[in-house]
Design an enzyme around this catalytic site. Structure first.
Site, PDB file in Angstrom:
ATOM      1  N   GLU A 145       5.783  13.105 -53.582  1.00 43.02           N
ATOM      2  CA  GLU A 145       6.691  13.906 -52.758  1.00 43.02           C
ATOM      3  C   GLU A 145       8.115  13.583 -53.188  1.00 43.02           C
ATOM      4  O   GLU A 145       8.451  12.432 -53.457  1.00 43.02           O
ATOM      5  CB  GLU A 145       6.515  13.580 -51.276  1.00 43.02           C
ATOM      6  CG  GLU A 145       7.531  14.265 -50.366  1.00 43.02           C
ATOM      7  CD  GLU A 145       7.372  13.873 -48.893  1.00 43.02           C
ATOM      8  OE1 GLU A 145       6.233  13.565 -48.491  1.00 43.02           O
ATOM      9  OE2 GLU A 145       8.383  13.863 -48.168  1.00 43.02           O
ATOM     10  N   GLU A 150      17.148  15.943 -46.634  1.00 47.64           N
ATOM     11  CA  GLU A 150      16.494  15.447 -45.424  1.00 47.64           C
ATOM     12  C   GLU A 150      17.447  14.529 -44.667  1.00 47.64           C
ATOM     13  O   GLU A 150      17.973  13.568 -45.211  1.00 47.64           O
ATOM     14  CB  GLU A 150      15.204  14.694 -45.749  1.00 47.64           C
ATOM     15  CG  GLU A 150      14.418  14.345 -44.500  1.00 47.64           C
ATOM     16  CD  GLU A 150      13.035  13.803 -44.790  1.00 47.64           C
ATOM     17  OE1 GLU A 150      12.114  14.084 -44.000  1.00 47.64           O
ATOM     18  OE2 GLU A 150      12.880  13.105 -45.819  1.00 47.64           O
TER      19      GLU A 150
END
Length: 391
Positions: A145, A150
């Site tokens: 990932e 974020e």
């Protein structure tokens, strides 16, 4: 004379071997009226980070106005900011606010470049937006990932991270402008680099006109950049959906993950893109983390926000000019069907992504094993070390 000519050819061949291509060819653009083509809507509750949201399917999202293209031609992806939710009336009752999770139909392997140009990223107490990639081939995090954008709540800076099983680390003292917070990519939070440039998240990002994020996935490592609107490189300001991109003059990345301490082809098979916004959950909703940037009447992420006035989420939206993907000019090209599909699917899971692009057939350039080869052996060893990120 012939010996010198052969030696020159050997040097040229070695030089070519050592190059990591900086030129990327366009694969797909998500922009304007066709932005939502090629994405799958999740159509289920948040069952991965346990946020208090239900991700809508495409028809419902369109009807409720949570995904649309605005008058400026930009894609808008929203959290519901018009519904007042009732508190749970029974033990164990789940109350969720509507939101969106999109997963790309296409997948992108090593040799890819991913760019997103956004004017607004969701922010506010309880809000957890992210734009990331993950491999669908195995159970998370075994296929990797990459967190590109974020952050949570009232944080004022973005964080970049990789998630892998054990054995992948960020090398010490990488050439980057960000601050490393964690080097072990197998920890729960991954190997994290915090942005140090201003206005990478929150109201500052929006007030500065947004900016551009880019991630390069190469055999030599993964690099991630951020530029505020005023600092976007010239070749990105003038690029179109059909332009090649040269990353040579982009400068140091925010986050650099050299392959010397993480085998990129091992840990990062083809990745699908994900764009979402959840609320509270296992990061933004943790009481101590929530209180670090949000002070609300009861200091409860859920009670003071999800159940609060819907206007709490007036800033919980993405406004995106484009998402563009590229492939290195020396990388194997993915199948045509992977980049030409324009259908949008509705799905309750993230399964069904395209298969891995075919690998280039192995080939070798025959070299006559004469005495000249020994002259360039040091350069060959240098080349191998460079490609592996050892120097």
């Amino acid at each position: 004379m012939q010996g010198l000519q052969r030696l020159s050819l050997l040097y040229a061949f070695t030089h070519l071997l050592c190059q990591v291509s900086a030129i990327y060819l366009p694969l797909r653009e998500h922009a304007g009226a066709t932005f939502f083509d090629g994405w799958a809507y999740y159509g289920n509750v948040d069952n991965t980070t346990w946020g208090n949201v239900t991700y809508l399917d495409q028809p419902t999202a369109t009807t409720k106005g949570l995904t649309f293209v605005n008058e400026a031609g930009n894609a808008v992806v929203k959290v519901d900011n018009s519904t007042t939710l009732d508190a749970p009336t029974t033990q164990g009752q789940v109350v969720n606010r509507d939101s969106i999770r999109l997963t790309s139909i296409d997948s992108y392997g090593i040799g890819s470049l991913i760019i997103i140009d956004a004017l607004h990223i969701p922010y506010g107490c309880s809000v957890w937006p992210s734009f990331w990639t993950y491999g669908m081939e195995e159970e998370w995090p075994n296929a990797g990932e990459i967190d590109i954008i974020e952050a949570i709540n009232n944080m004022n800076r973005n964080q970049i991270a990789l998630h892998t099983p054990g054995g992948c680390f960020q090398a010490p003292n990488p050439d980057q402008t960000g601050t490393t917070l964690e080097q072990d990519c197998s920890t729960d939070r991954g190997c994290i680099v915090a942005e140090t440039k201003p206005n990478s998240f929150g109201p500052g990002f929006a007030q500065a006109g947004g900016g551009v994020y880019a991630v390069q996935m190469a055999t030599t490592g993964i690099n991630a950049w951020f530029w505020g609107r005023a600092d976007i490189p010239d070749n990105l300001k003038t690029t179109t959906s059909t332009s090649n991109i040269d990353v040579t003059n982009w400068g140091l990345p925010t986050a650099a993950y050299p392959a010397s301490t993480c085998n990129m082809t091992q840990y990062f098979p083809p990745q699908n893109l994900v764009l979402l916004t959840t609320l509270c959950g296992v990061w933004a909703g943790v009481p101590s983390i929530y209180r670090s940037t949000c002070q609300t009447p009861t200091n409860s992420c859920f009670n003071d926000n999800v159940l609060g006035p819907p206007s709490n989420f007036d800033q919980a939206y993405w406004e995106i000019q484009y998402v563009r993907t590229y492939i290195s000019d020396d990388a194997p090209k993915p199948p045509a069907s992977s980049t030409s599909s324009s259908s949008t699917q509705s799905s309750s899971t993230d399964s069904g992504g395209p298969s891995e692009p075919p690998r280039a057939p192995s080939s070798a350039v025959p070299l006559r094993f004469s005495s000249e080869i020994f002259t360039i052996l040091p350069f060959i060893f240098y080349c191998g070390a460079h490609v592996l990120g050892l120097i």
